[in-house]
Motif scaffolding. Structure first.
Motif, PDB file in Angstrom:
ATOM      1  N   ARG A   1     -51.739  19.452  14.857  1.00 41.96           N
ATOM      2  CA  ARG A   1     -51.110  18.174  14.771  1.00 41.96           C
ATOM      3  C   ARG A   1     -50.884  17.611  13.472  1.00 41.96           C
ATOM      4  NH1 ARG A   1     -51.035  16.969  20.073  1.00 41.96           N
ATOM      5  NH2 ARG A   1     -53.033  17.301  21.458  1.00 41.96           N
ATOM      6  N   LEU A   2     -51.894  17.848  12.705  1.00 44.07           N
ATOM      7  CA  LEU A   2     -51.772  17.265  11.349  1.00 44.07           C
ATOM      8  C   LEU A   2     -50.399  17.875  10.716  1.00 44.07           C
ATOM      9  CD1 LEU A   2     -55.301  16.946   9.976  1.00 44.07           C
ATOM     10  CD2 LEU A   2     -53.785  15.369  10.743  1.00 44.07           C
ATOM     11  N   GLY A   3     -50.576  19.269  10.891  1.00 41.71           N
ATOM     12  CA  GLY A   3     -49.438  20.073  10.195  1.00 41.71           C
ATOM     13  C   GLY A   3     -47.907  19.381  10.784  1.00 41.71           C
ATOM     14  N   ARG A   4     -47.789  19.200  12.137  1.00 39.30           N
ATOM     15  CA  ARG A   4     -46.785  18.718  12.699  1.00 39.30           C
ATOM     16  C   ARG A   4     -46.458  17.106  12.160  1.00 39.30           C
ATOM     17  NH1 ARG A   4     -41.916  19.178  13.711  1.00 39.30           N
ATOM     18  NH2 ARG A   4     -40.976  18.040  15.251  1.00 39.30           N
ATOM     19  N   LEU A   5     -47.618  16.320  12.052  1.00 37.03           N
ATOM     20  CA  LEU A   5     -47.275  15.021  11.439  1.00 37.03           C
ATOM     21  C   LEU A   5     -46.788  15.117  10.074  1.00 37.03           C
ATOM     22  CD1 LEU A   5     -50.419  13.352  12.892  1.00 37.03           C
ATOM     23  CD2 LEU A   5     -48.128  12.458  13.380  1.00 37.03           C
ATOM     24  N   GLU A   6     -47.138  16.034   9.456  1.00 37.39           N
ATOM     25  CA  GLU A   6     -46.526  16.109   7.831  1.00 37.39           C
ATOM     26  C   GLU A   6     -45.228  16.377   7.946  1.00 37.39           C
ATOM     27  OE1 GLU A   6     -48.216  15.816   4.965  1.00 37.39           O
ATOM     28  OE2 GLU A   6     -46.752  16.368   3.879  1.00 37.39           O
ATOM     29  N   GLU A   7     -44.727  17.345   9.015  1.00 40.14           N
ATOM     30  CA  GLU A   7     -43.270  17.893   9.001  1.00 40.14           C
ATOM     31  C   GLU A   7     -42.554  16.752   9.303  1.00 40.14           C
ATOM     32  OE1 GLU A   7     -44.212  22.206  10.593  1.00 40.14           O
ATOM     33  OE2 GLU A   7     -43.209  20.841  11.853  1.00 40.14           O
ATOM     34  N   ILE A   8     -42.895  15.745  10.378  1.00 43.38           N
ATOM     35  CA  ILE A   8     -42.252  14.841  10.804  1.00 43.38           C
ATOM     36  C   ILE A   8     -42.176  13.831   9.630  1.00 43.38           C
ATOM     37  CG2 ILE A   8     -42.515  12.547  12.308  1.00 43.38           C
ATOM     38  CD1 ILE A   8     -43.848  14.748  14.452  1.00 43.38           C
ATOM     39  N   ALA A   9     -43.157  13.418   8.873  1.00 46.28           N
ATOM     40  CA  ALA A   9     -43.113  12.463   7.937  1.00 46.28           C
ATOM     41  C   ALA A   9     -41.866  13.020   6.743  1.00 46.28           C
ATOM     42  CB  ALA A   9     -44.392  12.559   7.195  1.00 46.28           C
ATOM     43  N   ARG A  10     -42.015  14.098   6.399  1.00 50.23           N
ATOM     44  CA  ARG A  10     -41.184  14.716   5.604  1.00 50.23           C
ATOM     45  C   ARG A  10     -39.937  14.850   6.230  1.00 50.23           C
ATOM     46  NH1 ARG A  10     -43.592  20.022   3.167  1.00 50.23           N
ATOM     47  NH2 ARG A  10     -45.174  18.519   2.891  1.00 50.23           N
ATOM     48  N   ALA A  11     -39.461  14.973   7.546  1.00 48.91           N
ATOM     49  CA  ALA A  11     -38.021  14.920   7.964  1.00 48.91           C
ATOM     50  C   ALA A  11     -37.511  13.469   7.850  1.00 48.91           C
ATOM     51  CB  ALA A  11     -38.269  15.666   9.335  1.00 48.91           C
ATOM     52  N   LEU A  12     -38.639  12.401   8.414  1.00 45.38           N
ATOM     53  CA  LEU A  12     -38.065  11.155   8.325  1.00 45.38           C
ATOM     54  C   LEU A  12     -37.795  10.651   6.886  1.00 45.38           C
ATOM     55  CD1 LEU A  12     -40.468   9.480  10.914  1.00 45.38           C
ATOM     56  CD2 LEU A  12     -38.055   9.699  11.077  1.00 45.38           C
ATOM     57  N   GLU A  13     -38.461  11.162   6.007  1.00 46.23           N
ATOM     58  CA  GLU A  13     -38.324  10.817   4.463  1.00 46.23           C
ATOM     59  C   GLU A  13     -36.963  11.326   3.900  1.00 46.23           C
ATOM     60  OE1 GLU A  13     -43.081   9.806   3.644  1.00 46.23           O
ATOM     61  OE2 GLU A  13     -41.987  11.775   3.049  1.00 46.23           O
ATOM     62  N   ALA A  14     -36.654  12.520   4.586  1.00 47.56           N
ATOM     63  CA  ALA A  14     -35.657  13.234   4.022  1.00 47.56           C
ATOM     64  C   ALA A  14     -34.292  12.567   4.258  1.00 47.56           C
ATOM     65  CB  ALA A  14     -35.346  14.475   4.574  1.00 47.56           C
ATOM     66  N   ASP A  15     -33.046  12.775   3.480  1.00 50.08           N
ATOM     67  CA  ASP A  15     -31.639  12.294   3.592  1.00 50.08           C
ATOM     68  C   ASP A  15     -31.045  12.996   4.569  1.00 50.08           C
ATOM     69  OD1 ASP A  15     -32.054  10.309   1.588  1.00 50.08           O
ATOM     70  OD2 ASP A  15     -31.541  11.579  -0.015  1.00 50.08           O
ATOM     71  N   GLY A  16     -30.151  12.329   5.308  1.00 53.33           N
ATOM     72  CA  GLY A  16     -29.222  13.199   6.214  1.00 53.33           C
ATOM     73  C   GLY A  16     -29.709  13.229   7.557  1.00 53.33           C
ATOM     74  N   VAL A  17     -30.963  12.724   8.013  1.00 52.07           N
ATOM     75  CA  VAL A  17     -31.380  12.759   9.357  1.00 52.07           C
ATOM     76  C   VAL A  17     -30.716  11.710  10.108  1.00 52.07           C
ATOM     77  CG1 VAL A  17     -33.325  11.149   8.583  1.00 52.07           C
ATOM     78  CG2 VAL A  17     -33.337  12.869  10.965  1.00 52.07           C
TER      79      VAL A  17
ATOM     80  N   ALA B   1     -30.405   9.372  15.924  1.00 57.06           N
ATOM     81  CA  ALA B   1     -31.124   9.681  17.338  1.00 57.06           C
ATOM     82  C   ALA B   1     -32.363  10.843  17.024  1.00 57.06           C
ATOM     83  CB  ALA B   1     -29.904  10.517  18.025  1.00 57.06           C
ATOM     84  N   GLN B   2     -32.002  11.736  15.939  1.00 57.03           N
ATOM     85  CA  GLN B   2     -33.028  12.460  15.571  1.00 57.03           C
ATOM     86  C   GLN B   2     -34.377  11.954  14.992  1.00 57.03           C
ATOM     87  OE1 GLN B   2     -31.029  15.169  12.945  1.00 57.03           O
ATOM     88  NE2 GLN B   2     -32.812  16.727  13.000  1.00 57.03           N
ATOM     89  N   ALA B   3     -33.888  10.780  14.298  1.00 60.23           N
ATOM     90  CA  ALA B   3     -34.992  10.279  13.835  1.00 60.23           C
ATOM     91  C   ALA B   3     -35.866   9.459  14.652  1.00 60.23           C
ATOM     92  CB  ALA B   3     -34.568   9.040  12.537  1.00 60.23           C
ATOM     93  N   LEU B   4     -35.182   8.841  15.607  1.00 57.55           N
ATOM     94  CA  LEU B   4     -35.998   8.272  16.605  1.00 57.55           C
ATOM     95  C   LEU B   4     -36.800   9.233  17.370  1.00 57.55           C
ATOM     96  CD1 LEU B   4     -33.620   5.467  17.728  1.00 57.55           C
ATOM     97  CD2 LEU B   4     -35.538   5.140  16.824  1.00 57.55           C
ATOM     98  N   ALA B   5     -36.363  10.215  17.679  1.00 56.99           N
ATOM     99  CA  ALA B   5     -37.103  11.124  18.474  1.00 56.99           C
ATOM    100  C   ALA B   5     -38.277  11.840  17.753  1.00 56.99           C
ATOM    101  CB  ALA B   5     -36.107  12.447  18.933  1.00 56.99           C
ATOM    102  N   LEU B   6     -38.205  11.845  16.466  1.00 55.98           N
ATOM    103  CA  LEU B   6     -39.197  12.243  15.634  1.00 55.98           C
ATOM    104  C   LEU B   6     -40.163  11.428  15.317  1.00 55.98           C
ATOM    105  CD1 LEU B   6     -37.173  13.749  12.415  1.00 55.98           C
ATOM    106  CD2 LEU B   6     -38.849  15.162  14.113  1.00 55.98           C
ATOM    107  N   PHE B   7     -39.968  10.115  15.431  1.00 56.16           N
ATOM    108  CA  PHE B   7     -40.766   8.952  15.446  1.00 56.16           C
ATOM    109  C   PHE B   7     -41.695   8.931  16.501  1.00 56.16           C
ATOM    110  CE2 PHE B   7     -41.566   4.349  15.784  1.00 56.16           C
ATOM    111  CZ  PHE B   7     -42.291   4.111  14.765  1.00 56.16           C
ATOM    112  N   GLU B   8     -41.090   9.114  17.696  1.00 54.35           N
ATOM    113  CA  GLU B   8     -41.696   9.063  18.813  1.00 54.35           C
ATOM    114  C   GLU B   8     -42.690   9.922  19.224  1.00 54.35           C
ATOM    115  OE1 GLU B   8     -39.222   8.792  22.392  1.00 54.35           O
ATOM    116  OE2 GLU B   8     -38.187   7.060  21.775  1.00 54.35           O
ATOM    117  N   GLU B   9     -42.153  11.240  18.570  1.00 58.20           N
ATOM    118  CA  GLU B   9     -43.184  12.269  18.738  1.00 58.20           C
ATOM    119  C   GLU B   9     -44.560  12.207  17.758  1.00 58.20           C
ATOM    120  OE1 GLU B   9     -41.585  16.084  17.484  1.00 58.20           O
ATOM    121  OE2 GLU B   9     -43.659  16.941  17.826  1.00 58.20           O
TER     122      GLU B   9
END
Lengths: 74, 422
Positions: free
Chosen positions: A10-26, A29-37
């Motif tokens: 879970r911690l690893g996945r949270l890190e991935e999610i944070a990184r994906a949200l911080e990246a440009d170009g997401v 719809a994808q951002a919202l799905a990541l946020f929810e997850e």
């Protein structure tokens, strides 16, 4: 008892999610799905933490060389 | 006790003949050295001379019987470790010396062989090597000034482990961040176990602590520690193993400097934390383990993430994800606003352009309009179908048509054939 690998995962996945949200170009719809997850993962991890418990046991080797973990006589 | 044994070969039968009062008490009722009127005793004259072996063996009996085991201090010289495994050396002071031996079987209790020049205290018995007629001190324990033997033993062990690469920093394995099962190799009754259990409980760590009992001091400690580590290895159920004990005297911690124990730590496939004694104690095990913890308490802290730490970590993630999401939304709304403004500008421009075009088209249209011509008194003939009749050929006799004048239309009909208008 926590599935520790689950918690670690879970911690690893949270890190991935944070990184994906911080990246440009997401896209949004994808951002919202990541946020929810992310929110879901956080909730589950906090849940697991609140159930944590320490057990004390003792290792016993049987005569056939196999092992058993027993609760100590207290 | 007194030496009483006289070999039969001497030829005289009285076994108490060589009893020497000066070396101890006599048994009640034992005969005196020189019974009155007794015949000549062995060695009293050349005629009754005793064999050399009788002399040395009797000396052995007398001397060995006369001394209790003692600690003797002196300096080591001429140390030799013989092929047969026994150690030989001299113990001397400024005016005297004595040959010493440490039998191989007695070397277990001595940390390391001594070096020449070491000031030592040797515990042993005074013996006589009858075959050579020499006294020697048979040593079973040896302690050097300034703990020199232990220091030497540490250096030797360390060098051997180093030569085998067991102290290399790149051998150190990372500990698992979230161990589920922590094996604890220590005494089940010791302070170390108590400390570890209470720290892990206090941290609210979600783990199983599995105790693997072993003596942590005394003669059997090295074997028991090795065995317990081997059990952990063969069991394979632990994510990390803590091996250690609480503080104690230097000798009490000595098992953790044992080369066998260090090698067992190194051989363990489960990552190891060594926790021996207090902060100031460093053992050979500490050097070999994947992590050296200063105390058992520190080991427990190193092995387990605390509840508070994990909560803080979750909070950190939560803040980061929410921030990223908010940031992403703000960027988008800014972009949208900017785009809106841009679009409005562009649309406005477009409308103005079209409006101009419309106006000029209207002017042109107006110029071409027949309405103005009609106003000046002209009229237009149109068929009933609405087609403009601009030539005489378009008119047939009797054909109805209409005339469009300035303020309306007039219904008409052609009267005569040919170019005449009705």
């Amino acid at each position: 008892m926590i599935d520790a690998t689950g918690f670690e995962h879970r911690l690893g996945r949270l890190e991935e999610i944070a990184r994906a949200l911080e990246a440009d170009g997401v896209d949004l719809a994808q951002a919202l799905a990541l946020f929810e997850e992310g929110i879901e993962q956080l909730r589950a991890a906090a849940d697991e933490l609140s159930r944590a418990e320490t057990h004390v046991q003792r290792l016993v080797e049987r005569s056939d060389g196999t092992f058993e973990v027993i609760d100590p006589r207290e | 006790m007194t030496g009483r044994r006289l070999p039969r070969s001497v030829g005289r039968s009285d076994p108490d003949l060589f009893s020497v009062g000066a070396f101890g008490s006599e048994s009640p009722g034992s005969p005196r050295l020189e019974p009155p009127g007794s015949p000549e005793y062995p060695g009293e004259s050349a005629r009754s001379a005793v064999a050399v072996s009788v002399l040395t063996q009797t000396a052995r009996d007398v001397i060995e019987g006369a001394f209790i085991p003692l600690w003797v201090r002196g300096e080591i010289s001429d140390f030799k470790s013989h092929r047969n495994g026994h150690w030989y050396f001299c113990l001397r002071d400024s005016t005297a010396q004595i040959r010493c031996v440490v039998w191989k079987r007695d070397q277990r209790g001595i940390p390391a062989p001594p070096d020449d020049g070491m000031q030592v205290a040797a515990f042993g018995r005074l013996t006589v090597y009858a075959a050579r007629g020499e006294m020697q001190y048979t040593v079973t324990r040896l302690e050097a000034e300034g703990d020199g033997l232990r220091r030497k033993a540490l250096e030797i062990t360390r060098a051997r482990l180093e030569a085998d690469g067991l102290l290399a920093p790149d051998r150190k394995r990372p500990l698992p961040r979230f161990p589920r099962v922590i094996a604890v190799v220590t005494s089940p009754d010791g302070a170390a176990l108590h400390d570890i259990v209470s720290v892990v409980r206090r941290r609210g760590a979600d783990v199983r602590l599995v105790i693997v009992p072993a003596a942590v001091q005394g003669q059997t400690a090295p074997e028991e520690l090795c065995f317990a580590l081997d059990q952990v290895d063969r069991w394979g159920g632990a994510d990390v193993v803590i091996v250690g004990r609480g503080g104690g005297a230097r000798e009490d911690l000595w098992a953790f400097n044992d080369e066998r124990v260090a090698r067992a730590v190194a051989a363990c496939r489960v990552p190891t934390i060594s926790a021996v004694g207090h902060e100031t104690d460093t053992s050979i095990c500490d050097l070999v383990a994947d992590l050296r913890a200063a105390t058992p308490t520190a080991a427990a802290e190193a092995a387990t993430p605390s509840h508070a730490e994990l909560c803080a970590e979750l909070r950190k993630h939560s803040v980061r994800i929410a921030g990223a999401m908010r940031g992403g939304l703000r960027t988008r709304s800014d972009a949208l606003r900017h785009l809106g403004r841009h679009l409005a500008g562009a649309a406005n421009h477009h409308v103005m352009q079209r409006r101009g075009a419309l106006q000029s088209a209207a002017a042109r249209l107006h110029a071409l309009s027949p309405v103005a011509t009609l106003a000046r008194g002209y009229s237009v003939a149109r068929s009933t179908a609405g087609a403009t009749l601009s030539s005489a050929d378009a008119f047939r006799p009797g054909m109805p048509f209409e005339l469009v004048v300035r303020d309306g239309t007039v219904q008409a009909r052609v009267r005569t054939p040919g170019g005449e208008v009705a």
